[in-house]
Design an enzyme around this catalytic site. Structure first.
Site, mmCIF file in Angstrom:
data_model
loop_
_atom_site.group_PDB
_atom_site.id
_atom_site.type_symbol
_atom_site.label_atom_id
_atom_site.label_comp_id
_atom_site.label_asym_id
_atom_site.label_seq_id
_atom_site.Cartn_x
_atom_site.Cartn_y
_atom_site.Cartn_z
ATOM 1 C CG ASP A 50 44.901 28.904 43.542
ATOM 2 O OD1 ASP A 50 43.694 28.606 43.567
ATOM 3 O OD2 ASP A 50 45.576 29.107 44.574
ATOM 4 C CD GLN B 46 48.448 24.708 42.899
ATOM 5 O OE1 GLN B 46 48.188 24.114 43.933
ATOM 6 N NE2 GLN B 46 49.645 24.708 42.355
#
Length: 482
Positions: free
Chosen positions: A43, A59
């Site tokens: 993400d 992430q």
């Protein structure tokens, strides 16, 4: 910085250095997209422009091409084209985040960047705890962790994550992706006067009520913002059943449009609409930049969707971001448009052709390559269909009689042909970005988009145009690179 934080940082940097050569040797490595230096990217997080600099955190699992205790990696740019991979922003070093610094957002306050993220904790028996945490930065690079500022409200399971924070009418708001205790997807909303003390205000949408009453079992990555005078809520629901051409991926990403009342707070909205019709688009996040544009990045993948089968795993990396896209509201629909700055990727003058196809397939010697932008305008299809085939990896097809646009790709799992589709009343133009093993397609100036990873034979870079009867269009091609 704690000893544990220093140890994790050094271990991640060691992993980067250890595998640098093999990562860069991958024939499917991209030319102009944001990728992890090693390991898995997912993400987009904390997307913000501050002091003229765009910061995109993400992430990151540096130690394997699978999920686990995530870090926040960090890219920065002044122009959305040339990016610098910065120092690690966050490591899962503290008790409240020991199983991952999960997704979140950033806001500027008193000249500092405040990052809100989910601290993930898993017990020995698999029980989960989640905390919404705060970290503060003077420069956007180095962060001072302040710890949890939101604990789990009673109405939800521990699947409560991905805080997005903004300021409105002198107050601060936070939306969080959630699952209710009766296993319904929901978006929770909280309020604050000072960014550290937060009050839970209820469920904004989902949770067994309203239009999204039974709309999957989990909502991830919510993002509520104003766009051209309307309020738009983007989120990624999990647990939807496929309906015809809709919801064909494991999980989805889309939006609802309506009216947000910050006083209650409450949100009246219409039906859910997918943002992207392709195979690989999830967890999008937006920011409002200094030019007043609402800019979006998405993750070019979907969770739990054959990640172990991507050929890049053999080269110690996995996944990429989409290109940055400007959002505009056209009628009732959110359009996505590649940001203007991407024209700076063009490495040469355009190659132009006026193309006429009559019951034939045609490949143009000057229109080939691994990193390209194609622009097709004034498309006219007289009966039958028209398609565009990219080597042996992907095919774009439009049939005006059926009013259906189709993206096909050769599956990287078993080699079969799989497809994604949408209804399209007419096809006037296509803007296509090809980058070795990714494709992003913008139809009719952004009315619909298709995003996908695909893996053509590395030695092929041919593009073929075909028509079953007659088709005409104007074509421009640019080679892209940095």
């Amino acid at each position: 910085m704690t000893t544990r934080d220093e140890e994790l940082r050094q271990a991640a940097y060691d992993e980067m250095n250890k595998h640098k050569v093999i990562v860069e040797r991958d024939p499917y490595r991209l030319h102009y997209h944001l990728m992890p230096p090693v390991g898995l990217l997912n993400d987009p997080n904390g997307f913000i422009q501050s002091g003229g600099v765009y910061h995109l955190y993400y992430q990151w699992m540096p130690f394997k091409t699978g999920h686990g205790a995530k870090f926040w990696g960090h890219y920065s740019s002044r122009d959305l084209v040339n990016w610098t991979h910065e120092e690690i922003a966050l490591t899962p070093s503290e008790w409240y985040e020991k199983n991952g610094c999960y997704s979140g957002s950033a806001i500027e306050h008193d000249g500092k960047i405040l990052a809100f993220y989910t601290g993930n904790v898993k017990g020995d028996e698999g029980n989960r705890e989640t905390y919404q945490c705060l970290a503060v930065s003077e420069d956007g690079v180095h962060f001072d962790k302040k710890g949890p500022v939101v604990h789990l409200p009673d109405a939800f399971t521990a699947h409560f994550r991905d805080p997005k924070v903004w300021k409105q009418d002198g107050k601060y708001f936070m939306v969080v992706g959630a699952q209710t205790t009766d296993l319904k997807g929901a978006v929770a909303i909280l309020k604050s006067e000072n960014l550290t003390g937060w009050t839970y205000s209820g469920i904004l949408t989902g949770g067994g009520k309203g239009k999204l009453a039974d709309f999957g079992y989990m909502f991830e990555c919510p993002d509520l913002f104003q766009l051209d005078g309307e309020d738009v809520l983007i989120f990624s629901p999990q647990g939807l059943e496929a309906e015809g051409m809709k919801y064909r991926n494991v999980y989805q990403a889309g939006y609802v449009k309506g009216s947000f009342d910050p006083e209650n707070p409450a949100f009246e909205h219409g039906d859910f609409e997918e943002l992207d019709r392709g195979f690989d688009f999830y967890a999008p996040q937006t920011t409002l930049d200094e030019h007043g544009r609402r800019i979006l990045f998405g993750w070019m993948s979907v969770p739990d969707q054959n990640e172990q089968d991507h050929p890049t795993i053999d080269y110690k990396w996995l996944h990429t971001m989409t290109l940055p896209r400007e959002l505009k509201l056209v009628g009732d629909k959110v359009w996505q448009i590649p940001v203007d700055e991407l024209s700076d990727l063009r490495a040469e003058e355009a190659v132009e052709h006026a193309v006429t196809l009559v019951k034939e397939s045609k490949a143009l010697e000057s229109v080939r390559g691994k990193a390209l932008e194609l622009q097709l305008d004034d498309i006219c299809i007289e009966g039958g269909w028209m398609d565009l085939t990219i080597s042996d990896g992907a095919r774009l097809l439009y049939h005006p009689g059926d009013k259906v646009f189709t993206l096909e790709r050769k599956s990287y799992v078993d080699g079969t042909i799989e497809k994604r589709q949408c209804t399209l009343n007419e096809l006037n133009s296509m803007q296509i970005f090809i980058d070795t093993s990714s494709i992003e397609i913008f139809l009719n100036g952004g009315e619909e988009t298709f995003t996908a990873r695909f893996y053509p034979s590395p030695n092929l870079d041919r593009i073929t145009f075909s028509a079953s009867k007659k088709a005409e269009f104007r074509l421009k091609k640019w080679s892209l690179g940095k």
